[in-house]
Design a protein around this motif. Structure first.
Motif, PDB file in Angstrom:
ATOM      1  N   VAL A 130      -0.017  -2.662 -10.149  1.00 53.16           N
ATOM      2  CA  VAL A 130       0.552  -3.305  -8.962  1.00 53.16           C
ATOM      3  C   VAL A 130      -0.154  -2.791  -7.711  1.00 53.16           C
ATOM      4  N   PHE A 131      -0.304  -1.483  -7.620  1.00 56.41           N
ATOM      5  CA  PHE A 131      -0.987  -0.913  -6.459  1.00 56.41           C
ATOM      6  C   PHE A 131      -2.460  -1.308  -6.434  1.00 56.41           C
ATOM      7  N   ALA A 132      -3.101  -1.282  -7.589  1.00 56.68           N
ATOM      8  CA  ALA A 132      -4.520  -1.662  -7.651  1.00 56.68           C
ATOM      9  C   ALA A 132      -4.709  -3.113  -7.236  1.00 56.68           C
ATOM     10  N   GLU A 133      -3.783  -3.989  -7.642  1.00 49.21           N
ATOM     11  CA  GLU A 133      -3.895  -5.391  -7.265  1.00 49.21           C
ATOM     12  C   GLU A 133      -3.718  -5.572  -5.762  1.00 49.21           C
ATOM     13  N   ARG A 134      -2.751  -4.886  -5.167  1.00 47.39           N
ATOM     14  CA  ARG A 134      -2.542  -4.992  -3.714  1.00 47.39           C
ATOM     15  C   ARG A 134      -3.822  -4.575  -2.984  1.00 47.39           C
ATOM     16  N   LEU A 135      -4.429  -3.481  -3.439  1.00 46.54           N
ATOM     17  CA  LEU A 135      -5.671  -3.005  -2.820  1.00 46.54           C
ATOM     18  C   LEU A 135      -6.795  -4.024  -2.994  1.00 46.54           C
ATOM     19  N   SER A 136      -6.861  -4.645  -4.141  1.00 46.56           N
ATOM     20  CA  SER A 136      -7.898  -5.646  -4.411  1.00 46.56           C
ATOM     21  C   SER A 136      -7.691  -6.923  -3.595  1.00 46.56           C
ATOM     22  N   LEU A 137      -6.438  -7.388  -3.510  1.00 47.03           N
ATOM     23  CA  LEU A 137      -6.151  -8.649  -2.828  1.00 47.03           C
ATOM     24  C   LEU A 137      -6.197  -8.552  -1.305  1.00 47.03           C
ATOM     25  N   PHE A 138      -5.765  -7.405  -0.756  1.00 48.62           N
ATOM     26  CA  PHE A 138      -5.668  -7.294   0.696  1.00 48.62           C
ATOM     27  C   PHE A 138      -5.987  -5.852   1.124  1.00 48.62           C
TER      28      PHE A 138
END
Length: 173
Positions: A34-42
């Motif tokens: 979840v954290f990795a995705e947030r960093l990747s998306l925005f």
């Protein structure tokens, strides 16, 4: 100059983010993905709080994740976004955690300024968050108000944050 600072997050920071989350947000688990995705998306919405210690080493003291979303639609806890909503009209402070030694350092006030700056830079006129750990008073003092216009699917997501969770918003000027 305040020795406590916010800087952009890097993927290499994620293990420390998970450690801090485990200490600060007991009962609010979110998977590393979840954290990795947030960093990747925005990535522009992901920050690390740090302090340079007496030896000159940078000590990580906290983190923040922000991303665009639609007002009234808080993201569910521990769920992937997959994409940034094209109809987003708010900057959502998804998560902020500061270790006890960082509290009272001015990092909270500096983060609020970062929220306003990023909201204006991305043309998002509103900021939202879900206040947990009885932090609603802190956010109210920062200008956020309880936002009661949450549709049923938003209420379902909000329920996952537990009793006392408050969905709050503030117009960014």
């Amino acid at each position: 100059m305040n020795p406590y600072q916010w800087r952009p997050m890097k993927a290499a920071d994620l293990p420390q983010v998970m450690d801090i989350a485990a200490q600060v947000h007991v009962g609010y688990y979110e998977a590393p993905e979840v954290f990795a995705e947030r960093l990747s998306l925005f990535p522009q919405g992901c920050r690390i709080a740090w302090l340079r210690d007496l030896s000159g080493a940078a000590v990580v003291l906290g983190y923040a994740f922000m991303h665009p979303t639609r007002r009234g639609h808080p993201p569910a806890l521990n769920q992937l976004l997959h994409v940034i909503d094209e109809q987003a009209d708010c900057l959502h402070l998804h998560d902020v955690a500061l270790l006890p030694q960082a509290r009272g350092s001015g990092l909270g006030l500096a983060l609020i300024q970062e929220i306003y700056h990023l909201g204006r830079a991305t043309a998002l006129p509103c900021a939202t968050l879900v206040a947990v750990h009885e932090s609603g008073g802190y956010w109210h003092n920062a200008g956020f108000e309880d936002d009661l216009e949450v549709p049923p699917q938003g209420l379902d997501a909000l329920a996952g944050y537990g009793d006392g969770a408050r969905y709050m918003s503030k117009l960014i000027r």
